[in-house]
Design an enzyme around this catalytic site. Structure first.
Site, PDB file in Angstrom:
ATOM      1  N   GLU A  38      -7.761  68.172 128.182  1.00 41.11           N
ATOM      2  CA  GLU A  38      -6.407  67.642 128.108  1.00 41.11           C
ATOM      3  C   GLU A  38      -5.334  68.449 128.839  1.00 41.11           C
ATOM      4  O   GLU A  38      -4.460  69.098 128.225  1.00 41.11           O
ATOM      5  CB  GLU A  38      -5.998  67.451 126.647  1.00 41.11           C
ATOM      6  CG  GLU A  38      -6.901  66.490 125.909  1.00 41.11           C
ATOM      7  CD  GLU A  38      -6.411  66.192 124.515  1.00 41.11           C
ATOM      8  OE1 GLU A  38      -5.513  66.882 124.021  1.00 41.11           O
ATOM      9  OE2 GLU A  38      -6.928  65.243 123.901  1.00 41.11           O
ATOM     10  N   GLU A  64     -13.303  62.455 122.222  1.00 44.65           N
ATOM     11  CA  GLU A  64     -12.647  62.637 120.923  1.00 44.65           C
ATOM     12  C   GLU A  64     -12.082  61.309 120.449  1.00 44.65           C
ATOM     13  O   GLU A  64     -11.514  60.571 121.248  1.00 44.65           O
ATOM     14  CB  GLU A  64     -11.470  63.630 121.004  1.00 44.65           C
ATOM     15  CG  GLU A  64     -11.840  65.066 121.103  1.00 44.65           C
ATOM     16  CD  GLU A  64     -10.619  65.964 121.167  1.00 44.65           C
ATOM     17  OE1 GLU A  64      -9.555  65.590 120.630  1.00 44.65           O
ATOM     18  OE2 GLU A  64     -10.708  67.039 121.786  1.00 44.65           O
TER      19      GLU A  64
HETATM   20  O1  LIG Z   1      -4.815  66.223 117.118  1.00 44.68           O
HETATM   21  C1  LIG Z   1      -6.177  66.032 116.934  1.00 44.68           C
HETATM   22  C2  LIG Z   1      -6.939  66.563 118.144  1.00 44.68           C
HETATM   23  C3  LIG Z   1      -6.884  68.089 118.282  1.00 44.68           C
HETATM   24  O2  LIG Z   1      -7.308  68.707 117.092  1.00 44.68           O
HETATM   25  C4  LIG Z   1      -7.786  68.474 119.468  1.00 44.68           C
HETATM   26  O3  LIG Z   1      -7.944  69.875 119.607  1.00 44.68           O
HETATM   27  C5  LIG Z   1      -7.209  67.943 120.770  1.00 44.68           C
HETATM   28  O4  LIG Z   1      -8.193  67.897 121.796  1.00 44.68           O
HETATM   29  C6  LIG Z   1      -6.579  66.592 120.565  1.00 44.68           C
HETATM   30  N1  LIG Z   1      -6.027  65.839 121.498  1.00 44.68           N
HETATM   31  C7  LIG Z   1      -5.487  64.774 120.880  1.00 44.68           C
HETATM   32  C8  LIG Z   1      -4.768  63.670 121.581  1.00 44.68           C
HETATM   33  N2  LIG Z   1      -3.710  64.159 122.318  1.00 44.68           N
HETATM   34  C9  LIG Z   1      -2.519  64.610 121.775  1.00 44.68           C
HETATM   35  C10 LIG Z   1      -1.388  63.867 121.939  1.00 44.68           C
HETATM   36  C11 LIG Z   1      -0.175  64.338 121.449  1.00 44.68           C
HETATM   37  C12 LIG Z   1      -0.123  65.561 120.814  1.00 44.68           C
HETATM   38  C13 LIG Z   1      -1.274  66.303 120.654  1.00 44.68           C
HETATM   39  C14 LIG Z   1      -2.480  65.815 121.129  1.00 44.68           C
HETATM   40  C15 LIG Z   1      -5.725  64.852 119.551  1.00 44.68           C
HETATM   41  N3  LIG Z   1      -6.429  65.983 119.383  1.00 44.68           N
END
Ligand SMILES: OC[C@@H]1[C@@H](O)[C@H](O)[C@@H](O)c2nc(CNc3ccccc3)cn21
Length: 453
Positions: free
Chosen positions: A171, A357
């Site tokens: 990401e 994910e």
């Molecule tokens: O938030 C849940 C997970 C996180 O624990 C992971 O480490 C990470 O890879 C992850 N990415 C997202 C989706 N993207 C996102 C969008 C806005 C704020 C934070 C994450 C969610 N998540």
């Protein structure tokens, strides 16, 4: 499953079922055995940054409990496990010396997974930059592309023939939007000028690692992107323009250069004087062909025009007619189908995809009751998103696998332990693991190739 849907959601032969985690979120012992600090050690120990003052010092204690957690994966019928390596555990200064005890942890983990017939999917970088590199500018220093490729080479050579599927970076958008634009995540900077530079160096580092992998590695390599589809709040032209700006800033900022298209035009409008041009040779490096692409997917957004909202001048409108998770994310499974079709088109329909994910945070009790954790909302979210994924495959999208986020309840970054995404519950007082009803369902989904849906 109902009688009319029996067998309707069977997944293709060879579809890969797994679960995902990240080093700083589960391992604990982040400074043990010669490891160096990461920016998350610093960020989590800086007062005010973390909900309830939580840190990753212990997390799920996975650094010590990894054998137990592999047994948990077996009970879940997992065929694969997506994990990340802590760069500063392996190279305490981020460059130069290798920490033998650090790399040995991952050596034992990979062998343990293989012994149990679980395929290791390794992410090189999931946000935990070595603090020593941050002291040298981190993602703002163009040298980081070589530092990252050197780090990747250590792992490519160590795990050659054992790890066959590699992810470079998890990401880029969150690394940059969270760490350099809004400052909500480590290293906590807030600058559009820095964000453009950091984002470009993240992409350059990905390209340099891919190039190095072609020289010394074996298997397949790709990148993992978070895509959140944007639907306009109305049919007003200003809302469609806002949608395009939001889509460019989150979904295209990194995807377009990776696909050889350079940065999206709208980024100039979004970042204004902070927008930068870069040499073509950088974009050639960034657009190195890869073998697969990971999609992290949770929700969609419905932006409206918002002139005061920095930097996209757009603001999501809450869709109160839909359920929302504990992180405030709308539940909208058909939007996953839409995103997979869109990504398939955006990547020319030739790049195999994997949902790396997908999951949801709901309130779960702090400990099991009668040995069970009933999580009906997560069960429903999982079922409906797997059906949406199946629908995308039915539309011709080449999706090779699904990694549930997450194997374990874990440290949800600056939200600490307040948000539980696991299909396995963790009692953080005792470290006891309890497979939730959602995990029991997932095990059945895997056993029946989706037949139980
Ligand atoms: O938030 C849940 C997970 C996180 O624990 C992971 O480490 C990470 O890879 C992850 N990415 C997202 C989706 N993207 C996102 C969008 C806005 C704020 C934070 C994450 C969610 N998540």
């Amino acid at each position: 499953m109902t009688t009319e849907t029996a067998g309707k959601y069977l997944f293709p032969e060879g579809f890969l079922w797994g679960a995902a985690t990240a080093a700083y979120q589960i391992e604990g012992s982040s400074m043990a055995d010669g490891a160096g600090a990461s920016i998350w050690d610093r960020f989590s120990h800086t007062p005010g940054n973390m909900k309830d003052g939580d840190t990753g010092d212990v997390a799920c204690d996975h650094y010590k409990r990894w054998r137990e957690d592999i047994q948990l994966m077996k009970r879940l019928n997992l065929q694969a496990y997506r994990f990340s390596v802590s760069w500063s555990r392996v190279m305490p200064e981020g460059r130069g010396a290798i920490n033998p005890k650090g790399i040995d942890f991952y050596d034992r983990l990979v062998d343990g997974l293989l012994e149990q017939g679980i395929e290791p999917l390794c992410t090189l970088y999931h946000w935990d930059l070595p603090a020593a590199l941050d002291d040298r500018g981190g993602w703002l220093n163009p040298d980081i592309a070589d530092w990252f490729a050197d780090y990747g080479q250590v792992l490519f050579e160590k795990f050659k023939g054992r790890v066959k599927t590699w992810g470079t970076i998890n990401e880029p958008w969150v690394i940059v939007d969270g760490g350099y634009l809004h400052g909500a995540l480590a290293p906590g900077h807030r600058s559009a000028f820095e964000a453009m530079i950091a984002g470009h160096n993240v992409l350059r580092a990905h390209g340099a690692a891919v190039k190095r992998f072609r020289q010394v590695g074996e298997g397949k390599i790709g990148i993992v992107l978070n895509i959140e589809p944007k639907y306009p709040a109305s049919d007003k032209p200003e809302d469609e323009a806002a949608r395009r700006r939001a889509e460019a800033q989150m979904n295209r900022w990194f995807l377009d250069p990776l696909m050889g298209r350079g940065y999206p035009e709208e980024l100039k409008d979004v970042y204004g004087e902070a927008y930068r041009e870069f040499p073509q040779e950088d974009f050639d490096l960034i657009a190195q062909p890869t073998d697969w692409m990971g999609l992290n997917w949770y929700t969609r957004a419905v932006p409206e025009n918002a002139p005061d909202a920095w930097p996209t001048r757009s603001r999501p409108v809450k869709q109160v007619q839909h359920a929302h998770t504990e992180t405030g994310w709308e539940v909208n499974p058909p939007a996953l189908t839409d995103t997979l079709v869109w990504l398939h088109e955006q990547t020319g329909g030739k790049l195999p995809l994997m949902v790396t994910e997908n999951g949801s945070a709901w309130y779960d009790p702090p400990h099991a009751i009668d040995g069970r954790i009933h999580d009906p909302m997560r069960v429903e979210y999982l079922k409906n998103h797997l059906k949406a994924l199946h629908d995308a495959i039915g539309k011709g999208v080449d999706v090779r696998g699904y990694m549930a986020w997450s194997l374990l309840d874990n440290l949800e970054w600056s939200l600490g332990y307040s948000k539980r995404f696991g299909i396995t519950h963790v009692n953080f007082q005792t470290q006891e693991r309890t497979i939730k009803d959602s995990g029991l369902l997932y095990a059945e989904v895997i056993k029946t190739h989706g037949g139980v849906l």
